[in-house]
Write a protein that holds these residues in place. Structure first.
Motif, mmCIF file in Angstrom:
data_model
loop_
_atom_site.group_PDB
_atom_site.id
_atom_site.type_symbol
_atom_site.label_atom_id
_atom_site.label_comp_id
_atom_site.label_asym_id
_atom_site.label_seq_id
_atom_site.Cartn_x
_atom_site.Cartn_y
_atom_site.Cartn_z
ATOM 1 N N THR A 247 -2.908 -7.355 8.857
ATOM 2 C CA THR A 247 -1.698 -6.579 8.933
ATOM 3 C C THR A 247 -1.584 -5.459 7.749
ATOM 4 O OG1 THR A 247 0.804 -6.733 8.799
ATOM 5 C CG2 THR A 247 -0.462 -8.267 7.589
ATOM 6 N N TRP A 248 -1.173 -4.526 8.117
ATOM 7 C CA TRP A 248 -1.388 -3.416 7.231
ATOM 8 C C TRP A 248 -0.391 -3.484 6.219
ATOM 9 C CZ3 TRP A 248 3.136 -0.270 6.436
ATOM 10 C CH2 TRP A 248 4.049 -0.297 7.397
ATOM 11 N N GLN A 249 0.902 -4.100 6.297
ATOM 12 C CA GLN A 249 1.953 -4.363 5.374
ATOM 13 C C GLN A 249 1.482 -5.003 4.335
ATOM 14 O OE1 GLN A 249 2.221 -5.436 8.734
ATOM 15 N NE2 GLN A 249 4.150 -4.577 9.590
#
Length: 190
Positions: free
Chosen positions: A130-132
């Motif tokens: 995930t990019w978060q």
């Protein structure tokens, strides 16, 4: 004379005895080499975000902040042959800064600014899915900077976004061109 004869007899016995050679002999040796730890990245290039939309209603909210989100993505290669970490920094601490004069005192009193907040983060540097939770620089704050990961060789997708939520409340960006210079560093982790 007896001693001389005895010595000659003993010498002839040793001379007549055949010399025995070993059937084989084994020795070993080492070969050593080393590979230096290294990281390389390719140039992500310039992100052209285009014209930003502001509120154009002739009322209290006119020219108030950015009212649309703009996202741009771009690939660049990251290759490190050892445990490494990524950091992001910028000349303007995560703000696009207007080319030109800062707002006058009167302009600032009416809410005008020469800064536009933005966020920048790789999409797939860490193997989190995930990019978060990737290293990020968002409107002056940093997240997950320097998180170590194992060796990497991949095309990393850099993600830049300008959102309404990245802007200071009740601000109006002055007209003009805005820029910031971001430095992405990938280094062997200590």
């Amino acid at each position: 004379m007896k001693k001389l004869l005895l010595a000659a007899a003993a010498a002839s016995v040793f001379a007549a005895a055949p010399a025995f050679a070993a059937d084989s002999d084994t020795e070993d040796f080492d070969i050593n080499a080393s590979v230096p730890a290294t990281c390389t990245i390719s140039d992500p290039g310039t992100f052209e975000m285009g014209p930003l939309s502001i509120n154009l209603t002739a009322a209290q909210a006119s020219t108030l902040s950015i009212n649309t989100s703009i996202d741009k993505r771009q690939d660049f290669w990251v290759s490190c042959n050892d445990t490494n970490k990524m950091t992001l920094s910028s000349d303007n601490n995560g703000f696009l800064k207007r080319d030109g004069a800062a707002p006058t005192a009167a302009e600032a009193a009416e809410g005008f600014t020469d800064k536009i907040g933005y966020g920048v983060s790789p999409y797939n540097y860490l193997d989190t899915g995930t990019w978060q939770v990737q290293p990020a620089l968002v409107t002056g704050a940093t997240f997950h900077q320097g998180t170590s990961r194992g060796a990497i060789h991949r095309n990393v997708e850099m993600y830049v976004r300008i959102r309404t939520t990245d802007q200071a409340a009740n601000t109006r960006p002055l007209a003009g061109d805005y820029t910031d210079n971001v430095t992405v560093t990938v280094a062997i982790a200590a």
